[in-house]
Design an enzyme around this catalytic site. Structure first.
Site, PDB file in Angstrom:
ATOM      1  N   ASN A 165      -0.634   1.280   6.508  1.00  0.00           N
ATOM      2  CA  ASN A 165       0.292   0.124   5.630  1.00  0.00           C
ATOM      3  C   ASN A 165       0.706  -0.647   6.850  1.00  0.00           C
ATOM      4  O   ASN A 165       0.943  -0.384   7.917  1.00  0.00           O
ATOM      5  CB  ASN A 165       1.275   0.962   5.031  1.00  0.00           C
ATOM      6  CG  ASN A 165       1.126   1.390   3.817  1.00  0.00           C
ATOM      7  OD1 ASN A 165       0.031   1.576   3.517  1.00  0.00           O
ATOM      8  ND2 ASN A 165       2.096   2.069   3.318  1.00  0.00           N
ATOM      9  N   GLY A 166       0.730  -1.881   6.429  1.00  0.00           N
ATOM     10  CA  GLY A 166       1.060  -3.056   7.272  1.00  0.00           C
ATOM     11  C   GLY A 166       0.177  -4.317   7.586  1.00  0.00           C
ATOM     12  O   GLY A 166      -0.978  -4.242   6.991  1.00  0.00           O
ATOM     13  N   GLU A 208      15.832 -23.737  -9.178  1.00  0.00           N
ATOM     14  CA  GLU A 208      15.229 -22.485  -9.017  1.00  0.00           C
ATOM     15  C   GLU A 208      16.719 -21.411  -9.355  1.00  0.00           C
ATOM     16  O   GLU A 208      16.632 -20.323  -9.862  1.00  0.00           O
ATOM     17  CB  GLU A 208      14.774 -21.986  -7.567  1.00  0.00           C
ATOM     18  CG  GLU A 208      14.313 -20.457  -7.207  1.00  0.00           C
ATOM     19  CD  GLU A 208      13.348 -20.149  -8.244  1.00  0.00           C
ATOM     20  OE1 GLU A 208      12.776 -20.638  -9.093  1.00  0.00           O
ATOM     21  OE2 GLU A 208      13.245 -18.917  -8.192  1.00  0.00           O
ATOM     22  N   LYS A 225      16.809 -18.547 -12.217  1.00  0.00           N
ATOM     23  CA  LYS A 225      17.165 -17.184 -12.064  1.00  0.00           C
ATOM     24  C   LYS A 225      18.181 -16.734 -13.109  1.00  0.00           C
ATOM     25  O   LYS A 225      18.151 -15.880 -13.703  1.00  0.00           O
ATOM     26  CB  LYS A 225      17.539 -17.033 -10.642  1.00  0.00           C
ATOM     27  CG  LYS A 225      16.358 -17.150  -9.406  1.00  0.00           C
ATOM     28  CD  LYS A 225      15.439 -15.772  -9.585  1.00  0.00           C
ATOM     29  CE  LYS A 225      14.366 -15.970 -10.570  1.00  0.00           C
ATOM     30  NZ  LYS A 225      13.170 -16.828  -9.896  1.00  0.00           N
ATOM     31  N   CYS A 265       0.844  -1.229   0.101  1.00  0.00           N
ATOM     32  CA  CYS A 265       0.123   0.015  -0.173  1.00  0.00           C
ATOM     33  C   CYS A 265       0.821   1.311   0.053  1.00  0.00           C
ATOM     34  O   CYS A 265       1.939   1.343   0.352  1.00  0.00           O
ATOM     35  CB  CYS A 265      -0.845   0.032   1.142  1.00  0.00           C
ATOM     36  SG  CYS A 265      -1.699  -1.536   1.465  1.00  0.00           S
ATOM     37  N   HIS A 284      25.116 -40.037 -15.902  1.00  0.00           N
ATOM     38  CA  HIS A 284      24.482 -40.882 -16.630  1.00  0.00           C
ATOM     39  C   HIS A 284      24.146 -40.215 -18.332  1.00  0.00           C
ATOM     40  O   HIS A 284      23.325 -40.502 -18.960  1.00  0.00           O
ATOM     41  CB  HIS A 284      22.928 -41.181 -16.089  1.00  0.00           C
ATOM     42  CG  HIS A 284      23.093 -42.048 -14.958  1.00  0.00           C
ATOM     43  ND1 HIS A 284      23.520 -43.359 -15.108  1.00  0.00           N
ATOM     44  CD2 HIS A 284      23.103 -41.831 -13.900  1.00  0.00           C
ATOM     45  CE1 HIS A 284      23.531 -43.935 -13.833  1.00  0.00           C
ATOM     46  NE2 HIS A 284      23.379 -42.884 -12.857  1.00  0.00           N
ATOM     47  N   GLU A 306      17.243 -17.169 -16.828  1.00  0.00           N
ATOM     48  CA  GLU A 306      16.122 -16.147 -17.316  1.00  0.00           C
ATOM     49  C   GLU A 306      16.256 -14.698 -17.507  1.00  0.00           C
ATOM     50  O   GLU A 306      15.851 -13.718 -18.214  1.00  0.00           O
ATOM     51  CB  GLU A 306      14.646 -16.108 -16.643  1.00  0.00           C
ATOM     52  CG  GLU A 306      14.857 -15.581 -15.102  1.00  0.00           C
ATOM     53  CD  GLU A 306      13.210 -15.850 -14.490  1.00  0.00           C
ATOM     54  OE1 GLU A 306      12.151 -15.664 -14.991  1.00  0.00           O
ATOM     55  OE2 GLU A 306      13.456 -16.260 -13.261  1.00  0.00           O
ATOM     56  N   TRP A 310      -3.430  -2.401  -1.293  1.00  0.00           N
ATOM     57  CA  TRP A 310      -3.019  -3.641  -1.614  1.00  0.00           C
ATOM     58  C   TRP A 310      -3.731  -4.517  -0.818  1.00  0.00           C
ATOM     59  O   TRP A 310      -3.243  -4.709   0.182  1.00  0.00           O
ATOM     60  CB  TRP A 310      -1.495  -3.950  -2.084  1.00  0.00           C
ATOM     61  CG  TRP A 310      -1.100  -5.144  -2.158  1.00  0.00           C
ATOM     62  CD1 TRP A 310      -0.739  -6.104  -1.201  1.00  0.00           C
ATOM     63  CD2 TRP A 310      -0.854  -5.666  -3.458  1.00  0.00           C
ATOM     64  NE1 TRP A 310      -0.233  -7.202  -1.770  1.00  0.00           N
ATOM     65  CE2 TRP A 310      -0.432  -7.135  -3.102  1.00  0.00           C
ATOM     66  CE3 TRP A 310      -1.061  -5.553  -4.816  1.00  0.00           C
ATOM     67  CZ2 TRP A 310      -0.040  -7.870  -4.098  1.00  0.00           C
ATOM     68  CZ3 TRP A 310      -0.661  -6.531  -5.775  1.00  0.00           C
ATOM     69  CH2 TRP A 310      -0.214  -7.695  -5.309  1.00  0.00           C
ATOM     70  N   ARG A 336       3.970   0.517  -7.114  1.00  0.00           N
ATOM     71  CA  ARG A 336       3.924  -0.493  -6.085  1.00  0.00           C
ATOM     72  C   ARG A 336       2.510  -1.301  -5.929  1.00  0.00           C
ATOM     73  O   ARG A 336       2.782  -2.237  -5.439  1.00  0.00           O
ATOM     74  CB  ARG A 336       3.956   0.300  -4.616  1.00  0.00           C
ATOM     75  CG  ARG A 336       5.134   1.259  -4.455  1.00  0.00           C
ATOM     76  CD  ARG A 336       4.739   2.200  -3.168  1.00  0.00           C
ATOM     77  NE  ARG A 336       4.602   1.505  -1.954  1.00  0.00           N
ATOM     78  CZ  ARG A 336       5.486   1.510  -0.851  1.00  0.00           C
ATOM     79  NH1 ARG A 336       6.535   1.913  -1.051  1.00  0.00           N
ATOM     80  NH2 ARG A 336       5.359   0.744   0.106  1.00  0.00           N
ATOM     81  N   LYS A 364       5.024 -10.974 -16.693  1.00  0.00           N
ATOM     82  CA  LYS A 364       5.121 -11.180 -15.161  1.00  0.00           C
ATOM     83  C   LYS A 364       3.857 -12.108 -14.837  1.00  0.00           C
ATOM     84  O   LYS A 364       4.027 -12.927 -14.114  1.00  0.00           O
ATOM     85  CB  LYS A 364       4.905  -9.936 -14.579  1.00  0.00           C
ATOM     86  CG  LYS A 364       4.892 -10.100 -12.914  1.00  0.00           C
ATOM     87  CD  LYS A 364       6.102 -10.520 -12.343  1.00  0.00           C
ATOM     88  CE  LYS A 364       6.026 -10.651 -10.741  1.00  0.00           C
ATOM     89  NZ  LYS A 364       7.479 -11.398 -10.484  1.00  0.00           N
TER      90      LYS A 364
END
Ligand code: F6R
Length: 624
Positions: A102-103, A497, A501, A2, A520, A504, A76, A27, A619
């Site tokens: 916020n929070g 992962e 990263k 937020c 193998h 990409e 948000w 944001r 995204k």
């Protein structure tokens, strides 16, 4: 996350508030609102769901709400769906106290019950309305100053907040307080400004005060005064901001990805705060969708977890990698078999789903087409679905039987970091809760595990303190053509992962292999200088992966070894060793992924690439 803005001074407040909120649009938000007071008159509150332009239209670009003192907010959603009712500002019924926040207030349910006992009514599902009414309650109870009332409330509130509040009896003043959420205050000859982030006020002033944790401020046309929790006045130095507007949005970081990597301790702490309180895992906040039939099997998430004999995890990309870690942790802690599937494959293989099972769909955006299709198929087959989602009110969140939100806040960089980290945390929590419900995990061990989880944010901060070492290494190896990540068990999933990263964003070809599989076939690709990254965080697998590292070294590979502090003999084998703090082995991915995120990031930066928007990627992948 937020956004908060505020202004009091000689100018009309509303246009300044709308402009400040527009600067915080990056944001992410789903609704917005402002409140403006014109002299001694009652304040006016205007809110709108959706784009900020709607709020601007509703207020005739601010002209319809005259007054020189006001606060504004972009929301948000975290508690309660995106709606006008849940949008801020919130107020007490008599408009005595109006505020934005916020929070996350962890104990808001408990405080809400207390206020209901004192005849307060609630209209929204937000924790913010609780905070504002709590301030109103103490203001009236002790008949003190606004600072006294806010202080009384803060003592009762657990969680994180940045608050901006106006009191009816103090027109021309705004009161602020913060804990673990950003807020700055600024001054110019026309008045005083506040913002949750620098861009909100940068157009008006570069002279700012940083308000500390658990401190309060009072803004008026004459300036700003600060107070501590005892209500005593404190002095602060004014600081000059030197950032340009664009770097201000990134909080001083060069890219959103780096900012988000640094936000991981907070994303994890906030996600833990949503589900663990007073040393207990509480899944009562697991949002239950209206579609759930009370008589249906899917009516009580805890009953489902207690009885399940199998778990299916379905996701794409990094979320799938998080699922692989989740599989290992659920199997180890709760002792039930877990199958992890790529959502894009799941529905085409006509999955045979056990009746006594649950499907967990993991998605940051909550909009990924393949994950959504997998969710629908699972529901069609009568299997309850729990979604782990970051975006509130997204399609997957709305269609799942239950939603476990991650509190990562909006993620802007295409390559996920903090949302992935928050997904891991929710999976650990689900694993522990299932194990507790099944009586496999005793309270004492659960407490030990919770202590380990609570220490992860600090562990990540420690890794980030040493990021320049990774930067140095990345600069040296940014020309690599092929990179291999190897590991076993959880370490293999971490490698997947780490490899994603790297490829990409740096466009370097990389592959993750289960370390034992290398010989193998793939080992034929190793030649002099090939970079091999070995992940060795699991005690029982450490020596085995180390011997695979020796095998590739014998064929000329250059070795990067990632392990935990204490395993210093890794340096006998590898050329470059990176250590992460010790934690329970189930949770080590949360730490070990951070150096790999940094490595991918710095390689891309060294190559001068567009880190936040890598080519060909979106995204949110809403096509199959
Ligand atoms: C990689 C990345 C993607 C997403 C994937 C799923 O950094 O971000 O692999 O993890 O596209 O997206 P969500 O989680 O939105 O379903």
């Amino acid at each position: 996350m937020c956004g908060i803005v505020g202004y009091v001074g000689k100018k009309q407040a509303a246009p300044i508030l709308l402009d400040g909120l527009a600067k915080l649009e990056y944001r992410g938000y789903d609704s917005a609102g402002i409140s403006v007071r014109d002299g001694d008159k009652d304040a006016v509150i205007v809110k709108a769901k959706g784009r900020l332009s709607k709020l601007a239209d509703k207020t005739d670009q601010g002209r319809a709400v005259p007054g020189t003192c006001g606060i504004g907010h972009t929301r948000w959603a975290t508690h309660g769906e995106p709606s006008e009712l849940n949008a801020h500002p919130h107020c007490s019924d008599d408009m005595n106290v109006i505020g934005v926040h916020n929070g996350i207030i962890e104990n808001f349910q408990e405080l809400r019950q207390k206020l209901i006992r004192h005849d307060y009514q609630f209209y929204s599902e937000t924790d913010t309305e609780v905070a504002i009414k709590l301030i109103d309650y103490y203001y009236k109870k002790y008949a003190g100053t606004p600072v006294d009332a806010i202080n009384h409330a803060l003592v009762r509130i657990r969680g994180s907040y940045a608050l901006a509040v106006m009191f009816k009896e103090y027109p021309g003043e705004i009161y602020v307080a913060r804990k673990d959420n950003p807020m700055i205050l600024g001054l110019n000859e026309d008045g005083a400004f506040l913002g949750s982030d620098v861009p909100a006020i940068l157009k008006y002033t570069r002279k700012v005060y940083y308000i500390g944790n658990m401190e309060l401020g009072r803004l008026s046309a004459d300036g700003v005064t600060f107070y501590n929790l005892d209500g005593d006045e404190i002095q602060k130095e004014i600081t000059e901001i030197e950032w340009d507007a664009e770097s201000a949005e990134k909080g001083g970081f060069e890219h959103f990805m780096m900012k988000e990597i640094h936000e991981q301790p907070k994303a994890i702490a906030d996600t833990l705060g949503m589900y663990i309180s007073n040393g207990k895992i509480d899944l009562s906040s697991l949002a239950k969708n209206g579609a759930v039939d009370e008589n249906d099997k899917a009516s009580d998430p805890e009953a489902i977890l207690k009885e399940i004999g199998r778990v299916y995890i379905v996701a794409c990309g990094s979320a799938y990698h998080a699922g692989m870690i989740g599989k290992s942790v659920i199997e180890k802690l709760a002792g039930i078999p877990v199958e992890v599937s790529l959502a894009s494959e799941f529905r085409y293989c006509d999955p045979k789903l056990d009746k006594n099972s649950v499907v967990i769909v993991i998605s940051q955006s909550g909009e990924t087409a393949d994950s959504l299709a997998a969710l629908r198929l699972s529901k069609e087959r009568g299997i309850p679905v729990i979604a782990i989602v970051n975006v509130f009110g997204s399609t997957i969140a709305r269609e799942a039987d239950y939603v476990m939100y991650t509190a990562a806040g909006p993620e802007i960089a295409v390559a996920t970091t903090k949302a992935y980290s928050a997904q891991l945390i929710t999976l650990y929590i689900l694993a522990m809760k299932t194990a507790l419900l099944k009586g496999i995990l005793d309270e004492e061990r659960a407490k030990g595990l919770m202590d380990e989880l609570a220490a992860i944010p600090a562990g990540i901060s420690k890794i980030l303190e040493d990021k320049e070492r990774i930067q140095w290494f990345a600069a040296k190896y940014a020309n690599a053509k092929d990179v291999f990540f190897i590991g076993r068990g959880i370490d293999y999933a971490i490698g997947l992962e780490g490899s994603l990263k790297m490829k990409e964003i740096s466009y370097i070809h990389s592959e993750a292999y289960a370390a034992g599989e290398l010989k193998h076939g793939t080992i034929s690709l190793i030649e002099k200088g090939t970079l091999v990254i070995g992940i060795m965080t699991q005690n029982d697998l450490y020596e085995k992966t180390r011997s695979n590292m020796v095998e590739v070294k014998a064929r000329g590979a250059y070795l990067f070894g990632l392990t935990s502090y204490g395993n210093y003999n890794v340096e006998d084998t590898v050329d470059f060793a990176v250590y992460v703090p010790k934690t329970d082995e189930n949770f080590v991915a949360s730490l070990a992924i951070v150096p790999l995120q940094l490595l991918g990031y710095y390689m891309a930066v060294t190559k001068g690439l567009d880190v936040d928007k890598p080519r060909n990627l979106a995204k949110s992948v809403t096509v199959e």
